[in-house]
Design an enzyme around this catalytic site. Structure first.
Site, PDB file in Angstrom:
ATOM      1  N   HIS A  61       6.571  26.953  17.402  1.00  0.00           N
ATOM      2  CA  HIS A  61       5.220  26.980  17.168  1.00  0.00           C
ATOM      3  C   HIS A  61       4.513  25.908  17.758  1.00  0.00           C
ATOM      4  CE1 HIS A  61       1.948  27.974  13.839  1.00  0.00           C
ATOM      5  NE2 HIS A  61       1.469  27.664  14.975  1.00  0.00           N
ATOM      6  N   ARG A  65      -2.798  25.437  25.197  1.00  0.00           N
ATOM      7  CA  ARG A  65      -4.095  25.866  25.546  1.00  0.00           C
ATOM      8  C   ARG A  65      -4.370  26.170  26.639  1.00  0.00           C
ATOM      9  NH1 ARG A  65      -5.315  25.314  20.293  1.00  0.00           N
ATOM     10  NH2 ARG A  65      -5.296  23.181  19.192  1.00  0.00           N
ATOM     11  N   ASN A  95      -3.219  31.954  21.033  1.00  0.00           N
ATOM     12  CA  ASN A  95      -4.765  32.028  20.694  1.00  0.00           C
ATOM     13  C   ASN A  95      -5.286  31.028  21.693  1.00  0.00           C
ATOM     14  OD1 ASN A  95      -3.446  29.685  19.430  1.00  0.00           O
ATOM     15  ND2 ASN A  95      -5.025  29.413  17.992  1.00  0.00           N
ATOM     16  N   ASP A 152      -1.966  33.798  15.203  1.00  0.00           N
ATOM     17  CA  ASP A 152      -2.125  32.621  14.840  1.00  0.00           C
ATOM     18  C   ASP A 152      -3.530  31.968  15.283  1.00  0.00           C
ATOM     19  OD1 ASP A 152      -1.114  30.410  13.378  1.00  0.00           O
ATOM     20  OD2 ASP A 152      -0.852  29.228  15.419  1.00  0.00           O
ATOM     21  N   HIS A 179       0.233  33.794  10.123  1.00  0.00           N
ATOM     22  CA  HIS A 179      -0.886  32.856   9.738  1.00  0.00           C
ATOM     23  C   HIS A 179      -1.315  33.124   8.458  1.00  0.00           C
ATOM     24  CE1 HIS A 179      -4.034  29.663  10.304  1.00  0.00           C
ATOM     25  NE2 HIS A 179      -4.475  30.502   9.377  1.00  0.00           N
ATOM     26  N   HIS A 232       3.885  27.873   9.096  1.00  0.00           N
ATOM     27  CA  HIS A 232       3.429  26.740   8.385  1.00  0.00           C
ATOM     28  C   HIS A 232       3.306  26.553   7.043  1.00  0.00           C
ATOM     29  CE1 HIS A 232      -0.201  28.726   9.231  1.00  0.00           C
ATOM     30  NE2 HIS A 232      -0.405  28.454  10.721  1.00  0.00           N
ATOM     31  N   ASN A 278      -4.938  23.182   9.355  1.00  0.00           N
ATOM     32  CA  ASN A 278      -4.801  24.397   8.513  1.00  0.00           C
ATOM     33  C   ASN A 278      -3.666  25.186   8.667  1.00  0.00           C
ATOM     34  OD1 ASN A 278      -5.888  26.645   7.261  1.00  0.00           O
ATOM     35  ND2 ASN A 278      -7.017  27.548   8.983  1.00  0.00           N
ATOM     36  N   ASP A 305       3.613  23.037  15.246  1.00  0.00           N
ATOM     37  CA  ASP A 305       2.176  23.571  15.148  1.00  0.00           C
ATOM     38  C   ASP A 305       1.346  22.516  15.859  1.00  0.00           C
ATOM     39  OD1 ASP A 305       0.000  25.017  14.816  1.00  0.00           O
ATOM     40  OD2 ASP A 305      -0.173  24.961  12.835  1.00  0.00           O
TER      41      ASP A 305
END
Ligand SMILES: [Zn+2]
Ligand SMILES: [Zn+2]
Length: 424
Positions: A61, A65, A95, A152, A179, A232, A278, A305
């Site tokens: 995970h 970017r 994402n 996610d 998520h 997470h 988060n 994460d």
């Protein structure tokens, strides 16, 4: 170049091996594991005295970017950071901008990663555009190299879509990674709801926002028989829900991140947005239950994460800053310092969470040290102190609350496919 790793303490969770053994690597493959192997021919010898020798670490995970926010991190840049951190395999969350919801985009990640030092596998979106409305082309995405599905960054709020996703993903034997967050319950909160949020006057997110969604997801997993993986896990209640679901035979696995076993929401007062993530950091009671969940095996995986954000983005008022911290470079030191040294985890227990367990969940032929396997190997000196400073962090984003701390556990070498991709 052949390699001989000598004098180390070999830790292989897949075979429950913890012994003084040397490892010989020829042409990228582990050809011998035995004691007292002598170098022959042209062979680089690594002296691993005082070190543990573990399978190349796997992080299922991370957020690299690319495409879209290459100013925060790129696939190659992130891969270099991962190699330095002891990882030989990472899975990138989809994402990005655009999100990874087509075969061409999944292939793009893999092709880009081929120029970098380690293995990168894409996770693709559960739904088209990650909009939560329509299932993505899972068959095409798996063919393109996707090893799991996740929206996610946000949950799949529509329960019927989640049902279809778990049913459909079953056909390809890949996990759906949740998520878990009920957006109505989290209601644009910033930190864990409780004493500290009230004290600081910052809007809270109740742990139930996570627990309600995990409860729903395990029930849908029970209904469908699909493979559910919870990302997470941060709350103690979530650990209880997952344990009970497993006892009832539900096909569910889960991960937590190093910050959830290292920090609590008290860190917000000191670190402000550098501790904003988060799901949010919870209470001491939650932290201890996360550690207990790792110890008992309810929590299978430690994933970072890793979420890079630039300084100016994190320097705004806490209400407006993005969620997330980087995690790759502090992962090994936190696992050693907190789990092994403070809470008495064996190396086998601790490192199963970053090797054999994620490999099993993702069906990867790695995360193991055995003759005939690809030589993905990490050498760690658990006693060597690591000062977490801005200079130590090579990630282009330095958003972590651990800057200024000193931890134990230094990655000395990372070997991927028989090549040394990092040496301290
Ligand atoms: Zn998430
Ligand atoms: Zn994430």
């Amino acid at each position: 170049m052949n390699l001989l790793i000598q004098n180390g303490r070999l830790i292989d969770p897949a075979s429950a091996t913890d012994a003084r053994l040397d490892v010989l690597v020829v042409d990228g493959v582990i050809t011998r594991i035995a004691s007292g192997i002598r170098p022959e021919g042209s062979c680089e010898v690594i002296d691993a005295s005082g070190c543990i020798v573990v399978p190349g670490l796997i992080d299922m995970h991370v957020h690299f970017r690319e495409p879209g926010r290459e100013d925060q991190e790129t696939i190659i840049g992130g891969s270099i950071v991962a190699a330095k951190s002891g990882y030989t395999t990472v899975c990138t969350m989809p994402n990005t901008s655009p999100v990874i919801d087509s075969q061409a985009l999944a292939r793009f990640i893999i092709m880009e990663a081929e120029k970098g030092p380690i293995n990168v596998y894409p996770i693709a979106t559960i739904t088209k555009g990650a909009k939560g409305e329509e299932i993505s082309e899972m068959g095409e995405l798996v063919k393109g190299g996707a090893v799991g599905f996740s929206d996610d960054g946000k949950p799949v709020m529509n329960s019927l879509i989640m049902r279809r996703a778990l049913e459909y993903a079953r056909l390809f034997d890949v996990p759906v990674i949740s998520h878990a967050e009920d957006l109505q319950l989290s209601d644009d909160g910033i930190m864990n709801e409780g004493f500290n949020s009230i004290n600081l006057g910052i809007k809270g997110i109740p742990r139930e926002a996570e627990e309600v969604m995990i409860s729903r997801d395990v029930l849908i997993a029970r209904l469908t028989g699909g493979r559910l993986h919870i990302a997470h896990v941060s709350s103690g209640g979530s650990v209880d829900i997952i344990r009970r679901a497993r006892e009832a035979g539900v096909n569910v696995t889960c991960e937590t991140a190093p910050h959830y076993f290292s920090l609590t929401d008290a860190a917000i007062e000191e670190h402000l947005s550098m501790a904003k993530m988060n799901p949010p950091l919870r209470t001491e009671e939650d932290r201890l239950k996360i550690i207990e969940g790792l110890k008992s095996g309810v929590i299978d995986v430690i994933a970072t994460d890793h979420a890079p954000h630039l300084k100016y983005e994190k320097m705004q008022e806490i209400d407006y800053t993005p969620f997330g911290i980087i995690g790759l470079e502090t992962a090994v030191p936190l696992i050693i310092t907190v789990l092994v040294q403070k809470y008495g985890f064996s190396y086998l227990e601790a490192f199963s969470k970053v090797t054999s367990n994620p490999a099993r969940i993702l069906r990867l032929d790695s995360g193991v040290l055995a003759e005939g396997k690809k030589a993905d190997i990490t050498v760690i000196n658990p006693e060597r102190k690591v000062a977490i400073t801005e200079e130590f962090i090579i990630s282009r984003c330095k958003n972590t609350p651990f800057i200024g701390t000193e931890l134990s556990g230094s990655v000395e070498y990372t070997i991927c496919g028989g090549s040394i991709v990092y040496r301290r």
